[in-house]
Design an enzyme around this catalytic site. Structure first.
Site, PDB file in Angstrom:
ATOM      1  N   GLU A 186       0.849  -1.216   0.000  1.00 49.31           N
ATOM      2  CA  GLU A 186       0.000   0.000   0.000  1.00 49.31           C
ATOM      3  C   GLU A 186       0.876   1.254   0.000  1.00 49.31           C
ATOM      4  O   GLU A 186       0.601   2.239   0.693  1.00 49.31           O
ATOM      5  CB  GLU A 186      -0.953  -0.033   1.210  1.00 49.31           C
ATOM      6  N   GLU A 294      -4.869  -7.866  -1.607  1.00 47.26           N
ATOM      7  CA  GLU A 294      -5.736  -7.828  -0.412  1.00 47.26           C
ATOM      8  C   GLU A 294      -7.089  -7.303  -0.842  1.00 47.26           C
ATOM      9  O   GLU A 294      -7.169  -6.356  -1.621  1.00 47.26           O
ATOM     10  CB  GLU A 294      -5.214  -6.815   0.631  1.00 47.26           C
ATOM     11  N   TRP A 325      -8.495 -10.499   3.521  1.00 45.38           N
ATOM     12  CA  TRP A 325      -7.738 -10.187   4.735  1.00 45.38           C
ATOM     13  C   TRP A 325      -8.265 -10.986   5.921  1.00 45.38           C
ATOM     14  O   TRP A 325      -9.187 -11.781   5.812  1.00 45.38           O
ATOM     15  CB  TRP A 325      -7.724  -8.670   4.986  1.00 45.38           C
TER      16      TRP A 325
HETATM   17  C1  BMA Z   1      -4.718  -4.554   9.604  1.00 51.51           C
HETATM   18  C2  BMA Z   1      -5.642  -5.032  10.705  1.00 51.51           C
HETATM   19  C3  BMA Z   1      -4.842  -5.032  11.969  1.00 51.51           C
HETATM   20  C4  BMA Z   1      -3.592  -5.872  11.820  1.00 51.51           C
HETATM   21  C5  BMA Z   1      -2.809  -5.486  10.579  1.00 51.51           C
HETATM   22  C6  BMA Z   1      -1.620  -6.373  10.315  1.00 51.51           C
HETATM   23  O1  BMA Z   1      -5.357  -4.351   8.425  1.00 51.51           O
HETATM   24  O2  BMA Z   1      -6.131  -6.324  10.433  1.00 51.51           O
HETATM   25  O3  BMA Z   1      -5.624  -5.548  13.026  1.00 51.51           O
HETATM   26  O4  BMA Z   1      -2.773  -5.759  12.939  1.00 51.51           O
HETATM   27  O5  BMA Z   1      -3.660  -5.486   9.467  1.00 51.51           O
HETATM   28  O6  BMA Z   1      -1.971  -7.700  10.080  1.00 51.51           O
END
Ligand code: BMA
Length: 374
Positions: A186, A294, A325
């Site tokens: 990102e 994602e 995700w």
């Molecule tokens: C984000 C969420 C968080 C997490 C992070 C890393 O989008 O899901 O809760 O800590 O990703 O996996």
């Protein structure tokens, strides 16, 4: 056919195969890694592999129960792609930022590799300048970790830990397990320290190249395909602004989430469709693997979202995989987070329909594609 022509054709076929092989960013990538690259390129025309972050580790209402998977329990099939996350490995922590023990993670990776599934790993790496999290966008962080910067040495010790993790992933014959590594994800957003407002395009490119060169040439890590990945984007120029170069990238993707109520269905379909068209065009021109790195609609509050929205958005596209995700579940009194249904969830019946569509590949079909073999 005459002997001469046969020889000519064979030589041509070999050259063609070698030239396809030669396209991995790491020219010394292991045999299985090169095969994964070639096979994903082919497979993308026969269906999209369905993936899920942290799938075997936990789901909504459970943690670390062998064999469990929310994807499996709602669709009757395991995913074909598994996403994992290294955040906090750099600190020598035993568990990642979401509480997943690295030891267990390696076990899951070895298990799914044996079944012929694909592994992709992200890294919400802490801020090396401030010691805070990936979401601490302190100015100058990227500059500080590039060669010559005050934290370059520290950053290389963090990369040493990533290298050790990757080199500890071995299959039944002692071969290294290929991983699609997705650092600095990102990167056109500004919520992470490597984000758009916190470094120049050139600095990001240098960081990406430094990271990859270090892992590959200093640490001899040769089981990685590299994924370059943005958040939502509007134009090809925006997408490529921070692209580190064809020699450093194998997979190209972007992340996209549906937000708001189901009135947002049509805009989500239109934007995903439009972005995938741009992505595929870039991937074709550069011979890279396009993927939706994602996606999700938190808590999937629409009973028909999978076939009516998600499948429609992807309908005209040939991408290798799409990764939903994580199913974190109840994170606090106010916050729930999950992107695939658990058994009995509102969209579970529709998700089961999706898993049966020819458009998608779950574990059983992926296994038949023998992605690590010639
Ligand atoms: C984000 C969420 C968080 C997490 C992070 C890393 O989008 O899901 O809760 O800590 O990703 O996996």
């Amino acid at each position: 056919m005459k002997k001469g022509i046969v020889c000519f054709c064979l030589a041509g076929a070999m050259l063609l195969r070698l030239s396809v092989f030669a396209q991995t960013a790491d020219k010394q990538a292991t045999k299985e890694t090169k095969l994964l690259f070639v096979n994903l390129q082919k497979q993308k025309n026969n269906g999209i592999m369905f993936g899920h972050q942290d799938d075997l580790a936990y789901g909504v209402g459970w943690k670390y129960q062998p064999g469990r998977s929310d994807v499996k329990e709602s669709s009757e099939q395991y995913p074909a792609v598994y996403g994992w996350e290294l955040g906090r490995l750099e600190l020598d922590a035993p568990v990642n930022l979401d509480g997943v023990p690295f030891k267990k993670m390696k076990g899951y990776i070895r298990e799914v590799y044996k079944k012929g599934s694909v592994i992709t790993i992200s890294w919400h790496v802490n801020n090396p300048l401030t010691g805070k999290t990936a979401w601490d966008p302190a100015p100058g962080t990227v500059a500080a970790i590039l060669p010559g910067g005050e934290k370059n040495q520290l950053y290389t010790t963090w990369l040493d830990k990533v290298a050790a993790f990757m080199l500890d992933l071995k299959g039944p014959k002692g071969e290294l397990i290929p991983v699609i590594f997705r650092p600095f994800h990102e990167l056109n957003g500004s919520w992470f320290w490597w984000g758009k407002s916190h470094c120049t395009p050139d600095q990001l490119k240098q960081l990406y190249r430094f990271t990859e060169t270090y892992l590959r040439d200093k640490k001899n890590v040769h089981n990685l395909l590299y994924a370059y990945n943005t958040d939502r984007f509007a134009t090809e120029e925006e997408y490529l602004e921070r692209y580190p170069g064809d020699d450093f990238v194998d997979v190209i993707g972007f992340d996209i989430y549906q937000k708001g109520d189901i009135l947002a269905n049509d805009p989500f379909i239109a934007e995903t469709d439009r972005s995938l068209t741009m992505l595929e065009k870039i991937a074709a021109a550069k011979t890279k693997i396009p993927a939706l790195t994602e996606f999700g609609y938190n808590a999937v509050p629409d009973a028909a979202w999978w076939t009516n929205v998600f499948a429609r958005a992807l309908k005209n596209h040939a991408i290798a995989y799409a990764l939903a995700w994580r199913n974190a579940g109840q994170k606090s009194a106010e916050e729930t987070e999950f992107y695939v249904p658990y058994k009995g969830q509102l969209s579970a019946t529709d998700f089961k329909r999706l898993a049966l569509m020819n458009q998608f590949i779950f574990e059983n079909k992926a296994r038949k594609n023998k992605l690590y073999q010639q």
